[in-house]
Scaffold this motif. Structure first.
Motif, PDB file in Angstrom:
ATOM      1  N   ILE A 192       0.828  -1.208   0.000  1.00  0.00           N
ATOM      2  CA  ILE A 192       0.000   0.000   0.000  1.00  0.00           C
ATOM      3  C   ILE A 192       0.863   1.260   0.000  1.00  0.00           C
ATOM      4  N   ASP A 193       0.514   2.210  -0.873  1.00  0.00           N
ATOM      5  CA  ASP A 193       1.249   3.472  -0.955  1.00  0.00           C
ATOM      6  C   ASP A 193       0.751   4.492   0.061  1.00  0.00           C
ATOM      7  N   GLY A 194      -0.524   4.423   0.385  1.00  0.00           N
ATOM      8  CA  GLY A 194      -1.095   5.382   1.318  1.00  0.00           C
ATOM      9  C   GLY A 194      -2.602   5.211   1.374  1.00  0.00           C
ATOM     10  N   ILE A 195      -3.256   6.177   1.957  1.00  0.00           N
ATOM     11  CA  ILE A 195      -4.704   6.100   2.105  1.00  0.00           C
ATOM     12  C   ILE A 195      -5.364   7.319   1.465  1.00  0.00           C
ATOM     13  N   GLY A 196      -6.652   7.203   1.226  1.00  0.00           N
ATOM     14  CA  GLY A 196      -7.438   8.307   0.706  1.00  0.00           C
ATOM     15  C   GLY A 196      -8.802   8.306   1.370  1.00  0.00           C
ATOM     16  N   LYS A 197      -9.559   9.363   1.129  1.00  0.00           N
ATOM     17  CA  LYS A 197     -10.900   9.485   1.704  1.00  0.00           C
ATOM     18  C   LYS A 197     -11.914   9.658   0.584  1.00  0.00           C
ATOM     19  N   ILE A 198     -13.010   8.921   0.668  1.00  0.00           N
ATOM     20  CA  ILE A 198     -14.070   9.059  -0.327  1.00  0.00           C
ATOM     21  C   ILE A 198     -14.759  10.404  -0.110  1.00  0.00           C
ATOM     22  N   ALA A 199     -14.609  11.297  -1.092  1.00  0.00           N
ATOM     23  CA  ALA A 199     -15.141  12.653  -0.964  1.00  0.00           C
ATOM     24  C   ALA A 199     -16.496  12.818  -1.639  1.00  0.00           C
ATOM     25  N   GLU A 200     -16.756  11.984  -2.648  1.00  0.00           N
ATOM     26  CA  GLU A 200     -18.015  12.115  -3.391  1.00  0.00           C
ATOM     27  C   GLU A 200     -18.383  10.770  -3.999  1.00  0.00           C
ATOM     28  N   ILE A 201     -19.669  10.483  -4.011  1.00  0.00           N
ATOM     29  CA  ILE A 201     -20.197   9.282  -4.657  1.00  0.00           C
ATOM     30  C   ILE A 201     -21.283   9.726  -5.626  1.00  0.00           C
ATOM     31  N   LYS A 202     -21.126   9.345  -6.891  1.00  0.00           N
ATOM     32  CA  LYS A 202     -22.073   9.773  -7.917  1.00  0.00           C
ATOM     33  C   LYS A 202     -22.616   8.540  -8.645  1.00  0.00           C
ATOM     34  N   ASN A 203     -23.923   8.331  -8.551  1.00  0.00           N
ATOM     35  CA  ASN A 203     -24.560   7.224  -9.254  1.00  0.00           C
ATOM     36  C   ASN A 203     -24.905   7.640 -10.675  1.00  0.00           C
ATOM     37  N   GLU A 204     -24.566   6.778 -11.626  1.00  0.00           N
ATOM     38  CA  GLU A 204     -24.864   7.032 -13.034  1.00  0.00           C
ATOM     39  C   GLU A 204     -25.523   5.788 -13.613  1.00  0.00           C
ATOM     40  N   GLY A 205     -26.843   5.738 -13.531  1.00  0.00           N
ATOM     41  CA  GLY A 205     -27.549   4.535 -13.944  1.00  0.00           C
ATOM     42  C   GLY A 205     -27.206   3.393 -13.006  1.00  0.00           C
ATOM     43  N   LEU A 206     -26.720   2.290 -13.561  1.00  0.00           N
ATOM     44  CA  LEU A 206     -26.341   1.142 -12.746  1.00  0.00           C
ATOM     45  C   LEU A 206     -24.891   1.214 -12.280  1.00  0.00           C
ATOM     46  N   THR A 207     -24.158   2.212 -12.752  1.00  0.00           N
ATOM     47  CA  THR A 207     -22.751   2.348 -12.374  1.00  0.00           C
ATOM     48  C   THR A 207     -22.591   3.444 -11.327  1.00  0.00           C
ATOM     49  N   ARG A 208     -21.379   3.556 -10.806  1.00  0.00           N
ATOM     50  CA  ARG A 208     -21.123   4.527  -9.741  1.00  0.00           C
ATOM     51  C   ARG A 208     -19.708   5.072  -9.875  1.00  0.00           C
ATOM     52  N   GLN A 209     -19.558   6.356  -9.603  1.00  0.00           N
ATOM     53  CA  GLN A 209     -18.234   6.978  -9.565  1.00  0.00           C
ATOM     54  C   GLN A 209     -17.874   7.334  -8.129  1.00  0.00           C
ATOM     55  N   LEU A 210     -16.629   7.069  -7.767  1.00  0.00           N
ATOM     56  CA  LEU A 210     -16.101   7.484  -6.469  1.00  0.00           C
ATOM     57  C   LEU A 210     -15.007   8.509  -6.697  1.00  0.00           C
ATOM     58  N   CYS A 211     -15.075   9.615  -5.966  1.00  0.00           N
ATOM     59  CA  CYS A 211     -14.008  10.612  -5.993  1.00  0.00           C
ATOM     60  C   CYS A 211     -13.203  10.458  -4.705  1.00  0.00           C
TER      61      CYS A 211
ATOM     62  N   CYS B 266     -17.392  -6.739  -3.851  1.00  0.00           N
ATOM     63  CA  CYS B 266     -16.397  -6.192  -2.927  1.00  0.00           C
ATOM     64  C   CYS B 266     -17.037  -5.168  -1.999  1.00  0.00           C
ATOM     65  N   THR B 267     -16.263  -4.704  -1.041  1.00  0.00           N
ATOM     66  CA  THR B 267     -16.789  -3.788  -0.026  1.00  0.00           C
ATOM     67  C   THR B 267     -17.071  -2.389  -0.565  1.00  0.00           C
ATOM     68  N   LEU B 268     -16.500  -2.029  -1.721  1.00  0.00           N
ATOM     69  CA  LEU B 268     -16.701  -0.678  -2.247  1.00  0.00           C
ATOM     70  C   LEU B 268     -18.156  -0.419  -2.618  1.00  0.00           C
ATOM     71  N   GLY B 269     -18.919  -1.479  -2.844  1.00  0.00           N
ATOM     72  CA  GLY B 269     -20.332  -1.304  -3.138  1.00  0.00           C
ATOM     73  C   GLY B 269     -21.111  -0.750  -1.961  1.00  0.00           C
ATOM     74  N   GLN B 270     -20.540  -0.882  -0.751  1.00  0.00           N
ATOM     75  CA  GLN B 270     -21.193  -0.381   0.459  1.00  0.00           C
ATOM     76  C   GLN B 270     -20.492   0.858   1.012  1.00  0.00           C
ATOM     77  N   ALA B 271     -19.535   1.383   0.249  1.00  0.00           N
ATOM     78  CA  ALA B 271     -18.734   2.510   0.731  1.00  0.00           C
ATOM     79  C   ALA B 271     -19.589   3.754   0.937  1.00  0.00           C
ATOM     80  N   ARG B 272     -19.178   4.577   1.889  1.00  0.00           N
ATOM     81  CA  ARG B 272     -19.879   5.814   2.219  1.00  0.00           C
ATOM     82  C   ARG B 272     -18.915   7.000   2.143  1.00  0.00           C
ATOM     83  N   ILE B 273     -19.462   8.186   1.946  1.00  0.00           N
ATOM     84  CA  ILE B 273     -18.645   9.401   1.932  1.00  0.00           C
ATOM     85  C   ILE B 273     -17.925   9.540   3.275  1.00  0.00           C
TER      86      ILE B 273
END
Length: 220
Positions: free
Chosen positions: A102-121, A167-174
């Protein structure tokens, strides 16, 4: 070596300090009985070695460096973790080359649903984004994903329905913290370029460097 394709989701049972290491025990009945001592398993992207196992769980040791670099220091019992056993020679490499370092960590700042897909910032440090390129690969919590956009202190990725389910990202929260491993090839290129800025590329008396090549128009 791993591929970033998650096999199973496990549950954190405990994480306790012991002689300058942390012993992490994970409930994983779907794979525990098939493990062996010393086997490598990527736990939410971090490569660990199995030191004990039974039919329903396994235990691994975390080095202080792993504890410092990853999100494990924030986890509590019951946390869900992505699991992937090491790639076997001859298998298809369907994701990308993931080292489990692992290089480091990040924080989920935004979750955007686009139809059946999803974007994580993902917000993170510039030391992470400098080896990330659009349409390149990154591993978030061990999941191989494609970069959509990247800026100085953030980048975005896309999730398809299968990824969200497996995977767990499907349940991820901001606000959630994620482990990040950038593409190993990008890190080697950055290291080479940094070396070239400080050292001569050859023994030429002209002192040829990366910056000099750029000035002469040979590089951008």
């Amino acid at each position: 070596m791993f591929t970033g394709l998650i096999e199973n989701i496990g549950k954190l049972v405990s994480m306790t300090p012991f002689n300058e290491v942390y012993k992490i025990t994970i409930e994983a009945p779907s794979i525990a009985s098939s493990l062996y001592l010393g086997q490598s398993v990527a736990v939410s992207g971090a490569c660990v070695s199995v030191v004990a196992y039974d039919t329903s769980s396994f235990t691994a040791d975390l080095m202080p460096e792993t504890q410092k670099r990853t999100k494990f220091k924030y986890l509590r019992p019951g946390a869900l973790l992505n699991l992937e056993r090491a790639l076997q020679v001859g298998n298809r490499l369907d994701g990308h080359i993931v080292s489990g370092h692992i290089d480091g960590i990040g924080k989920i700042a935004e979750i955007k649903n686009e139809g059946l897909t999803r974007q994580l910032c993902i917000e993170t440090e510039e030391s992470i984004t400098e080896t990330i390129v659009e349409k390149g690969s990154v591993a978030l919590d061990g999941v191989s994903l494609t970069i959509i956009e990247v800026s100085r202190n953030w980048f975005s990725v896309g999730l398809i329905p299968t990824t969200m389910k497996d995977c767990t990202l499907g349940q991820a929260r901001i606000g959630e913290i994620v482990n990040i491993e950038t593409d190993i090839l990008g890190k080697y290129v950055l290291k080479f370029m940094s070396f070239g800025r400080e050292k001569k590329i050859s023994d030429s008396p002209n002192g040829l460097t990366i910056d000099r090549l750029r000035e002469m128009g040979w590089m951008q």
